[in-house]
Design a protein around this motif. Structure first.
Motif, PDB file in Angstrom:
ATOM      1  N   PHE A  68      47.522  44.295 -22.850  1.00  0.00           N
ATOM      2  CA  PHE A  68      48.795  44.029 -23.515  1.00  0.00           C
ATOM      3  C   PHE A  68      49.429  45.338 -23.995  1.00  0.00           C
ATOM      4  N   ALA A  69      48.614  46.208 -24.578  1.00  0.00           N
ATOM      5  CA  ALA A  69      49.114  47.496 -25.055  1.00  0.00           C
ATOM      6  C   ALA A  69      49.648  48.341 -23.899  1.00  0.00           C
ATOM      7  N   VAL A  70      48.947  48.317 -22.780  1.00  0.00           N
ATOM      8  CA  VAL A  70      49.399  49.061 -21.600  1.00  0.00           C
ATOM      9  C   VAL A  70      50.746  48.510 -21.131  1.00  0.00           C
ATOM     10  N   SER A  71      50.904  47.181 -21.158  1.00  0.00           N
ATOM     11  CA  SER A  71      52.186  46.593 -20.746  1.00  0.00           C
ATOM     12  C   SER A  71      53.311  47.034 -21.679  1.00  0.00           C
ATOM     13  N   LEU A  72      53.013  47.192 -22.970  1.00  0.00           N
ATOM     14  CA  LEU A  72      54.014  47.707 -23.906  1.00  0.00           C
ATOM     15  C   LEU A  72      54.382  49.146 -23.574  1.00  0.00           C
ATOM     16  N   CYS A  73      53.366  49.956 -23.229  1.00  0.00           N
ATOM     17  CA  CYS A  73      53.617  51.345 -22.829  1.00  0.00           C
ATOM     18  C   CYS A  73      54.521  51.394 -21.601  1.00  0.00           C
ATOM     19  N   GLN A  74      54.245  50.515 -20.638  1.00  0.00           N
ATOM     20  CA  GLN A  74      55.028  50.498 -19.405  1.00  0.00           C
ATOM     21  C   GLN A  74      56.476  50.089 -19.648  1.00  0.00           C
ATOM     22  N   GLN A  75      56.713  49.381 -20.766  1.00  0.00           N
ATOM     23  CA  GLN A  75      58.074  48.984 -21.129  1.00  0.00           C
ATOM     24  C   GLN A  75      58.775  50.050 -21.975  1.00  0.00           C
ATOM     25  N   GLY A  76      58.069  51.156 -22.245  1.00  0.00           N
ATOM     26  CA  GLY A  76      58.667  52.248 -22.985  1.00  0.00           C
ATOM     27  C   GLY A  76      58.304  52.299 -24.457  1.00  0.00           C
ATOM     28  N   SER A  77      57.405  51.435 -24.902  1.00  0.00           N
ATOM     29  CA  SER A  77      56.997  51.439 -26.311  1.00  0.00           C
ATOM     30  C   SER A  77      55.978  52.534 -26.571  1.00  0.00           C
ATOM     31  N   ARG A  78      55.957  53.022 -27.795  1.00  0.00           N
ATOM     32  CA  ARG A  78      54.911  53.954 -28.224  1.00  0.00           C
ATOM     33  C   ARG A  78      53.770  53.108 -28.776  1.00  0.00           C
ATOM     34  N   VAL A  79      52.575  53.363 -28.299  1.00  0.00           N
ATOM     35  CA  VAL A  79      51.405  52.573 -28.696  1.00  0.00           C
ATOM     36  C   VAL A  79      50.359  53.509 -29.274  1.00  0.00           C
ATOM     37  N   LEU A  80      49.756  53.089 -30.368  1.00  0.00           N
ATOM     38  CA  LEU A  80      48.674  53.825 -31.010  1.00  0.00           C
ATOM     39  C   LEU A  80      47.544  52.842 -31.295  1.00  0.00           C
ATOM     40  N   CYS A  81      46.334  53.200 -30.912  1.00  0.00           N
ATOM     41  CA  CYS A  81      45.158  52.384 -31.203  1.00  0.00           C
ATOM     42  C   CYS A  81      44.444  52.995 -32.406  1.00  0.00           C
ATOM     43  N   ALA A  82      44.229  52.185 -33.440  1.00  0.00           N
ATOM     44  CA  ALA A  82      43.430  52.610 -34.593  1.00  0.00           C
ATOM     45  C   ALA A  82      42.066  51.933 -34.466  1.00  0.00           C
ATOM     46  N   SER A 110      29.854  49.585 -34.736  1.00  0.00           N
ATOM     47  CA  SER A 110      30.086  48.227 -34.244  1.00  0.00           C
ATOM     48  C   SER A 110      30.345  48.261 -32.736  1.00  0.00           C
ATOM     49  N   HIS A 111      29.653  47.419 -32.015  1.00  0.00           N
ATOM     50  CA  HIS A 111      29.777  47.372 -30.559  1.00  0.00           C
ATOM     51  C   HIS A 111      31.205  47.044 -30.133  1.00  0.00           C
ATOM     52  N   GLY A 112      31.828  46.097 -30.828  1.00  0.00           N
ATOM     53  CA  GLY A 112      33.189  45.690 -30.479  1.00  0.00           C
ATOM     54  C   GLY A 112      34.196  46.801 -30.689  1.00  0.00           C
ATOM     55  N   ALA A 113      34.092  47.497 -31.813  1.00  0.00           N
ATOM     56  CA  ALA A 113      35.025  48.585 -32.096  1.00  0.00           C
ATOM     57  C   ALA A 113      34.854  49.718 -31.089  1.00  0.00           C
ATOM     58  N   VAL A 114      33.612  50.057 -30.757  1.00  0.00           N
ATOM     59  CA  VAL A 114      33.342  51.119 -29.789  1.00  0.00           C
ATOM     60  C   VAL A 114      33.880  50.723 -28.412  1.00  0.00           C
ATOM     61  N   ASP A 115      33.694  49.453 -28.046  1.00  0.00           N
ATOM     62  CA  ASP A 115      34.170  48.971 -26.752  1.00  0.00           C
ATOM     63  C   ASP A 115      35.697  49.037 -26.667  1.00  0.00           C
ATOM     64  N   CYS A 116      36.380  48.530 -27.689  1.00  0.00           N
ATOM     65  CA  CYS A 116      37.838  48.519 -27.663  1.00  0.00           C
ATOM     66  C   CYS A 116      38.389  49.948 -27.652  1.00  0.00           C
ATOM     67  N   ARG A 117      37.767  50.823 -28.415  1.00  0.00           N
ATOM     68  CA  ARG A 117      38.162  52.230 -28.452  1.00  0.00           C
ATOM     69  C   ARG A 117      38.028  52.849 -27.067  1.00  0.00           C
ATOM     70  N   ALA A 118      36.903  52.598 -26.410  1.00  0.00           N
ATOM     71  CA  ALA A 118      36.664  53.156 -25.073  1.00  0.00           C
ATOM     72  C   ALA A 118      37.683  52.613 -24.066  1.00  0.00           C
ATOM     73  N   GLU A 119      37.980  51.322 -24.152  1.00  0.00           N
ATOM     74  CA  GLU A 119      38.980  50.705 -23.261  1.00  0.00           C
ATOM     75  C   GLU A 119      40.338  51.372 -23.451  1.00  0.00           C
ATOM     76  N   ALA A 120      40.729  51.576 -24.717  1.00  0.00           N
ATOM     77  CA  ALA A 120      42.029  52.182 -25.022  1.00  0.00           C
ATOM     78  C   ALA A 120      42.093  53.618 -24.506  1.00  0.00           C
ATOM     79  N   LEU A 121      41.051  54.387 -24.762  1.00  0.00           N
ATOM     80  CA  LEU A 121      41.019  55.779 -24.287  1.00  0.00           C
ATOM     81  C   LEU A 121      41.079  55.837 -22.763  1.00  0.00           C
ATOM     82  N   SER A 122      40.328  54.946 -22.118  1.00  0.00           N
ATOM     83  CA  SER A 122      40.305  54.898 -20.660  1.00  0.00           C
ATOM     84  C   SER A 122      41.687  54.571 -20.092  1.00  0.00           C
ATOM     85  N   ALA A 123      42.458  53.773 -20.826  1.00  0.00           N
ATOM     86  CA  ALA A 123      43.805  53.396 -20.393  1.00  0.00           C
ATOM     87  C   ALA A 123      44.847  54.458 -20.747  1.00  0.00           C
ATOM     88  N   GLY A 124      44.408  55.536 -21.404  1.00  0.00           N
ATOM     89  CA  GLY A 124      45.320  56.609 -21.759  1.00  0.00           C
ATOM     90  C   GLY A 124      46.110  56.356 -23.031  1.00  0.00           C
TER      91      GLY A 124
END
Length: 139
Positions: A68-82, A110-124
């Protein structure tokens, strides 16, 4: 001690702040949702579907949030993952002996936080790590 409320001010280019939340009923998700709504901003809840995905539900949800965040980026939005990196709280965690943290703090995140962080970083997606004060003070 008296608390003062601070008004959130966004750069002029931010016209519609949106929080995308994993909607966990406690912890960082719940706190962020309360703060965000309290400031009058929109929240997009993306809860894990434990009934459908079982133990992998959180990881599936994380991937969906990043998509979803990537789709926002593709629409021109600025996205930040905390990434709110707190300690794993599973008493029977198989990785309990794995050292991920600074030498003065035993444990791993936390496994979930580490996973989501890694996914976000991998997506740029630009990602900021947020630590509880008890961990920040120990390093």
């Amino acid at each position: 001690m008296q608390h003062q409320q601070k008004q959130l001010h966004w750069p002029e280019t931010v016209t519609r702040p949106l929080l995308v939340s994993g909607h966990c009923p406690d912890g960082a998700d719940a706190m962020a949702e309360r703060l965000w709504r309290g400031a009058g901003f929109e929240v997009r809840e993306m809860a894990a579907d434990w009934g459908t995905h079982g133990l992998k539900a959180g990881f599936v949800r994380n991937a969906q949030m990043v998509e979803f965040a990537v789709s926002l980026c593709q629409q021109g939005s600025r996205v930040l993952c905390a990434a709110f990196l707190d300690l794993c709280r599973k008493w029977d965690c198989r990785m309990s002996q794995r050292q991920q943290l600074a030498p003065r703090v035993t444990g791993h995140f936390s496994h979930g936080a580490v996973d989501c962080r890694a996914e976000a970083l991998s997506a740029g997606i630009e990602t900021v790590d947020v630590f509880p004060s008890r961990l920040a003070l120990a390093t």
